[in-house]
Write a protein that holds these residues in place. Structure first.
Motif, PDB file in Angstrom:
ATOM      1  N   GLY A 118       0.884  -1.135   0.293  1.00 24.78           N
ATOM      2  CA  GLY A 118       0.082   0.007  -0.097  1.00 24.78           C
ATOM      3  C   GLY A 118       0.572   0.966  -0.058  1.00 24.78           C
ATOM      4  O   GLY A 118       1.663   1.468  -0.980  1.00 24.78           O
ATOM      5  N   PHE A 119       0.889   2.144   1.308  1.00 21.70           N
ATOM      6  CA  PHE A 119       1.733   3.250   1.326  1.00 21.70           C
ATOM      7  C   PHE A 119       2.868   3.108   2.008  1.00 21.70           C
ATOM      8  O   PHE A 119       2.835   3.645   3.219  1.00 21.70           O
ATOM      9  CB  PHE A 119       0.394   4.390   1.577  1.00 21.70           C
ATOM     10  N   LYS A 120       3.153   1.686   2.132  1.00 23.68           N
ATOM     11  CA  LYS A 120       4.379   1.617   3.310  1.00 23.68           C
ATOM     12  C   LYS A 120       5.118   0.416   3.034  1.00 23.68           C
ATOM     13  O   LYS A 120       4.838   0.126   1.585  1.00 23.68           O
ATOM     14  CB  LYS A 120       3.905   0.623   4.679  1.00 23.68           C
ATOM     15  N   ILE A 121       5.986   0.601   3.326  1.00 19.75           N
ATOM     16  CA  ILE A 121       6.895  -0.631   3.414  1.00 19.75           C
ATOM     17  C   ILE A 121       7.922  -1.355   3.958  1.00 19.75           C
ATOM     18  O   ILE A 121       7.847  -0.658   5.035  1.00 19.75           O
ATOM     19  CB  ILE A 121       8.408   0.274   2.091  1.00 19.75           C
ATOM     20  N   ARG A 122       7.782  -2.619   3.898  1.00 16.17           N
ATOM     21  CA  ARG A 122       9.087  -2.784   5.356  1.00 16.17           C
ATOM     22  C   ARG A 122       9.393  -3.878   4.299  1.00 16.17           C
ATOM     23  O   ARG A 122       9.297  -4.855   3.268  1.00 16.17           O
ATOM     24  CB  ARG A 122       7.660  -3.966   6.375  1.00 16.17           C
ATOM     25  N   TRP A 123      10.392  -4.641   5.619  1.00 16.54           N
ATOM     26  CA  TRP A 123      11.360  -5.848   5.384  1.00 16.54           C
ATOM     27  C   TRP A 123      10.713  -7.214   5.701  1.00 16.54           C
ATOM     28  O   TRP A 123      10.250  -7.292   6.223  1.00 16.54           O
ATOM     29  CB  TRP A 123      12.885  -5.881   6.293  1.00 16.54           C
TER      30      TRP A 123
END
Length: 142
Positions: free
Chosen positions: A87-92
């Motif tokens: 979505g509007f976030k990013i994560r590892w």
């Protein structure tokens, strides 16, 4: 010669702004950040790649096959991390990479484009700039 020109262009012109944006958390559509361990230093090495997430797998086609530093790092240590847009976030995400020398990379790109229409542009660029295409599958730990 083609590999040297494309590698230099990517290393110094194209990849740095993408890597910087993803590194500071800007979720760029169509891109992910692949982190491998340096085969000599053991330090984290980050490379922008086209976003190829399908379920709990991540697919990519390396433009320069075994000549690419990140591919040689994967060969040495297949444990990787991917910074993925959600979505509007990013994560590892962590995962295990598999180099698929028996896979047809052009057919893989075609399949990816049917699964992820946004990957078609990246596939064209990889075919245009690539010298030794190699399919890679990353099984995400999720």
């Amino acid at each position: 010669m083609k590999h040297r020109i494309v590698h230099t262009l990517q290393k110094y012109v194209l990849n740095p702004p993408i890597k910087l944006a993803l590194g500071v958390g800007v979720p760029l559509p169509g891109y992910a950040l692949l982190e491998t361990r340096g085969r000599k230093t053991g330090k984290p090495r980050r490379t922008p790649v086209g976003d190829g997430r399908i379920g709990n797998q991540f697919w990519l086609v390396a433009e320069h096959g075994m000549k690419a530093g990140y591919v040689r790092n994967i060969e040495r240590d297949p444990h990787v991390r991917l910074k993925l847009r959600e979505g509007f976030k990013i994560r590892w995400h962590t995962g295990t990479a598999h180099l698929l020398s028996d896979d047809d990379p052009r057919e893989r790109q075609h399949w990816l484009a049917t699964q992820l229409p946004s990957s078609a542009g990246n596939a064209r660029a990889v075919r245009m700039f690539g010298t030794q295409l190699l399919s890679i599958r990353i099984d995400l730990d999720c």
